[in-house]
Motif scaffolding. Sequence first.
Motif, PDB file in Angstrom:
ATOM      1  N   VAL A   1     -21.641   1.832   0.936  1.00 62.89           N
ATOM      2  CA  VAL A   1     -20.645   2.086   1.991  1.00 62.89           C
ATOM      3  C   VAL A   1     -20.737   3.531   2.473  1.00 62.89           C
ATOM      4  O   VAL A   1     -20.707   3.797   3.681  1.00 62.89           O
ATOM      5  CB  VAL A   1     -19.226   1.756   1.480  1.00 62.89           C
ATOM      6  CG1 VAL A   1     -18.155   2.274   2.428  1.00 62.89           C
ATOM      7  CG2 VAL A   1     -19.079   0.256   1.274  1.00 62.89           C
ATOM      8  N   SER A   2     -20.876   4.465   1.557  1.00 65.08           N
ATOM      9  CA  SER A   2     -20.990   5.871   1.933  1.00 65.08           C
ATOM     10  C   SER A   2     -22.250   6.131   2.751  1.00 65.08           C
ATOM     11  O   SER A   2     -22.213   6.851   3.753  1.00 65.08           O
ATOM     12  CB  SER A   2     -21.007   6.763   0.689  1.00 65.08           C
ATOM     13  OG  SER A   2     -19.806   6.630  -0.019  1.00 65.08           O
ATOM     14  N   PHE A   3     -23.354   5.550   2.358  1.00 61.64           N
ATOM     15  CA  PHE A   3     -24.600   5.726   3.098  1.00 61.64           C
ATOM     16  C   PHE A   3     -24.493   5.105   4.489  1.00 61.64           C
ATOM     17  O   PHE A   3     -24.939   5.702   5.477  1.00 61.64           O
ATOM     18  CB  PHE A   3     -25.773   5.121   2.329  1.00 61.64           C
ATOM     19  CG  PHE A   3     -27.092   5.332   3.015  1.00 61.64           C
ATOM     20  CD1 PHE A   3     -27.670   6.588   3.058  1.00 61.64           C
ATOM     21  CD2 PHE A   3     -27.747   4.275   3.631  1.00 61.64           C
ATOM     22  CE1 PHE A   3     -28.881   6.796   3.697  1.00 61.64           C
ATOM     23  CE2 PHE A   3     -28.950   4.469   4.275  1.00 61.64           C
ATOM     24  CZ  PHE A   3     -29.530   5.724   4.316  1.00 61.64           C
TER      25      PHE A   3
ATOM     26  N   GLY B   1     -23.941   5.817  10.290  1.00 63.32           N
ATOM     27  CA  GLY B   1     -23.135   5.561  11.479  1.00 63.32           C
ATOM     28  C   GLY B   1     -22.721   6.850  12.168  1.00 63.32           C
ATOM     29  O   GLY B   1     -22.758   6.950  13.397  1.00 63.32           O
ATOM     30  N   ILE B   2     -22.336   7.848  11.401  1.00 64.65           N
ATOM     31  CA  ILE B   2     -21.952   9.142  11.978  1.00 64.65           C
ATOM     32  C   ILE B   2     -23.159   9.797  12.647  1.00 64.65           C
ATOM     33  O   ILE B   2     -23.045  10.362  13.735  1.00 64.65           O
ATOM     34  CB  ILE B   2     -21.336  10.060  10.898  1.00 64.65           C
ATOM     35  CG1 ILE B   2     -19.971   9.519  10.484  1.00 64.65           C
ATOM     36  CG2 ILE B   2     -21.229  11.494  11.401  1.00 64.65           C
ATOM     37  CD1 ILE B   2     -19.374  10.208   9.275  1.00 64.65           C
TER      38      ILE B   2
ATOM     39  N   LEU C   1     -25.771   8.278  13.975  1.00 65.03           N
ATOM     40  CA  LEU C   1     -26.055   7.538  15.204  1.00 65.03           C
ATOM     41  C   LEU C   1     -25.060   7.899  16.295  1.00 65.03           C
ATOM     42  O   LEU C   1     -25.428   8.090  17.456  1.00 65.03           O
ATOM     43  CB  LEU C   1     -26.039   6.033  14.941  1.00 65.03           C
ATOM     44  CG  LEU C   1     -27.196   5.505  14.094  1.00 65.03           C
ATOM     45  CD1 LEU C   1     -26.993   4.029  13.777  1.00 65.03           C
ATOM     46  CD2 LEU C   1     -28.526   5.733  14.785  1.00 65.03           C
ATOM     47  N   TRP C   2     -23.802   8.007  15.946  1.00 58.35           N
ATOM     48  CA  TRP C   2     -22.765   8.354  16.925  1.00 58.35           C
ATOM     49  C   TRP C   2     -22.983   9.772  17.449  1.00 58.35           C
ATOM     50  O   TRP C   2     -22.824  10.037  18.626  1.00 58.35           O
ATOM     51  CB  TRP C   2     -21.391   8.226  16.272  1.00 58.35           C
ATOM     52  CG  TRP C   2     -20.270   8.650  17.161  1.00 58.35           C
ATOM     53  CD1 TRP C   2     -19.710   7.919  18.167  1.00 58.35           C
ATOM     54  CD2 TRP C   2     -19.577   9.898  17.128  1.00 58.35           C
ATOM     55  NE1 TRP C   2     -18.701   8.650  18.754  1.00 58.35           N
ATOM     56  CE2 TRP C   2     -18.597   9.858  18.135  1.00 58.35           C
ATOM     57  CE3 TRP C   2     -19.679  11.032  16.333  1.00 58.35           C
ATOM     58  CZ2 TRP C   2     -17.735  10.919  18.373  1.00 58.35           C
ATOM     59  CZ3 TRP C   2     -18.823  12.087  16.573  1.00 58.35           C
ATOM     60  CH2 TRP C   2     -17.865  12.010  17.583  1.00 58.35           C
ATOM     61  N   THR C   3     -23.367  10.683  16.558  1.00 60.95           N
ATOM     62  CA  THR C   3     -23.535  12.077  16.944  1.00 60.95           C
ATOM     63  C   THR C   3     -24.731  12.267  17.868  1.00 60.95           C
ATOM     64  O   THR C   3     -24.644  12.994  18.853  1.00 60.95           O
ATOM     65  CB  THR C   3     -23.723  12.957  15.694  1.00 60.95           C
ATOM     66  OG1 THR C   3     -22.579  12.804  14.861  1.00 60.95           O
ATOM     67  CG2 THR C   3     -23.893  14.410  16.061  1.00 60.95           C
ATOM     68  N   PHE C   4     -25.821  11.638  17.568  1.00 61.47           N
ATOM     69  CA  PHE C   4     -27.055  11.879  18.306  1.00 61.47           C
ATOM     70  C   PHE C   4     -27.326  10.858  19.400  1.00 61.47           C
ATOM     71  O   PHE C   4     -28.406  10.875  19.996  1.00 61.47           O
ATOM     72  CB  PHE C   4     -28.242  11.962  17.341  1.00 61.47           C
ATOM     73  CG  PHE C   4     -28.166  13.165  16.444  1.00 61.47           C
ATOM     74  CD1 PHE C   4     -28.329  14.434  16.961  1.00 61.47           C
ATOM     75  CD2 PHE C   4     -27.905  13.022  15.101  1.00 61.47           C
ATOM     76  CE1 PHE C   4     -28.237  15.551  16.150  1.00 61.47           C
ATOM     77  CE2 PHE C   4     -27.817  14.132  14.274  1.00 61.47           C
ATOM     78  CZ  PHE C   4     -27.992  15.403  14.804  1.00 61.47           C
ATOM     79  N   ALA C   5     -26.373   9.996  19.697  1.00 66.49           N
ATOM     80  CA  ALA C   5     -26.541   9.054  20.801  1.00 66.49           C
ATOM     81  C   ALA C   5     -26.611   9.839  22.112  1.00 66.49           C
ATOM     82  O   ALA C   5     -25.897  10.819  22.312  1.00 66.49           O
ATOM     83  CB  ALA C   5     -25.390   8.063  20.828  1.00 66.49           C
ATOM     84  N   ALA C   6     -27.455   9.420  23.006  1.00 70.75           N
ATOM     85  CA  ALA C   6     -27.676  10.145  24.261  1.00 70.75           C
ATOM     86  C   ALA C   6     -26.405  10.213  25.109  1.00 70.75           C
ATOM     87  O   ALA C   6     -26.187  11.183  25.824  1.00 70.75           O
ATOM     88  CB  ALA C   6     -28.794   9.466  25.040  1.00 70.75           C
ATOM     89  N   ARG C   7     -25.573   9.229  25.034  1.00 76.84           N
ATOM     90  CA  ARG C   7     -24.358   9.206  25.853  1.00 76.84           C
ATOM     91  C   ARG C   7     -23.346  10.244  25.421  1.00 76.84           C
ATOM     92  O   ARG C   7     -22.446  10.592  26.173  1.00 76.84           O
ATOM     93  CB  ARG C   7     -23.711   7.819  25.776  1.00 76.84           C
ATOM     94  CG  ARG C   7     -24.574   6.714  26.324  1.00 76.84           C
ATOM     95  CD  ARG C   7     -23.836   5.406  26.243  1.00 76.84           C
ATOM     96  NE  ARG C   7     -23.292   5.208  24.913  1.00 76.84           N
ATOM     97  CZ  ARG C   7     -23.484   4.138  24.176  1.00 76.84           C
ATOM     98  NH1 ARG C   7     -24.209   3.166  24.614  1.00 76.84           N
ATOM     99  NH2 ARG C   7     -22.942   4.038  22.988  1.00 76.84           N
TER     100      ARG C   7
END
Length: 55
Positions: free
Chosen positions: A17-19, A24-25, A27-33
């Motif tokens: 769960v931690s991994f 997820g964090i 992916l959210w941080t480095f998403a182009a949008r």
Amino acid sequence: MAIERIFDSASSVMTVVSFATFVGILLWTFAARRGADFDKAAALPFADEEEYEHG
């Protein structure tokens, strides 16, 4: 003995769960949008207070 297996299972589940949360964090941080949002937030310390008080 059974309690040890429960703790081993819980430890394994929490590791997964931690991994997953970490990935997820990332992916959210480095998403182009998200780039424009982060650029705007990075400029906030240099903005005038009046501009943000009145909208």
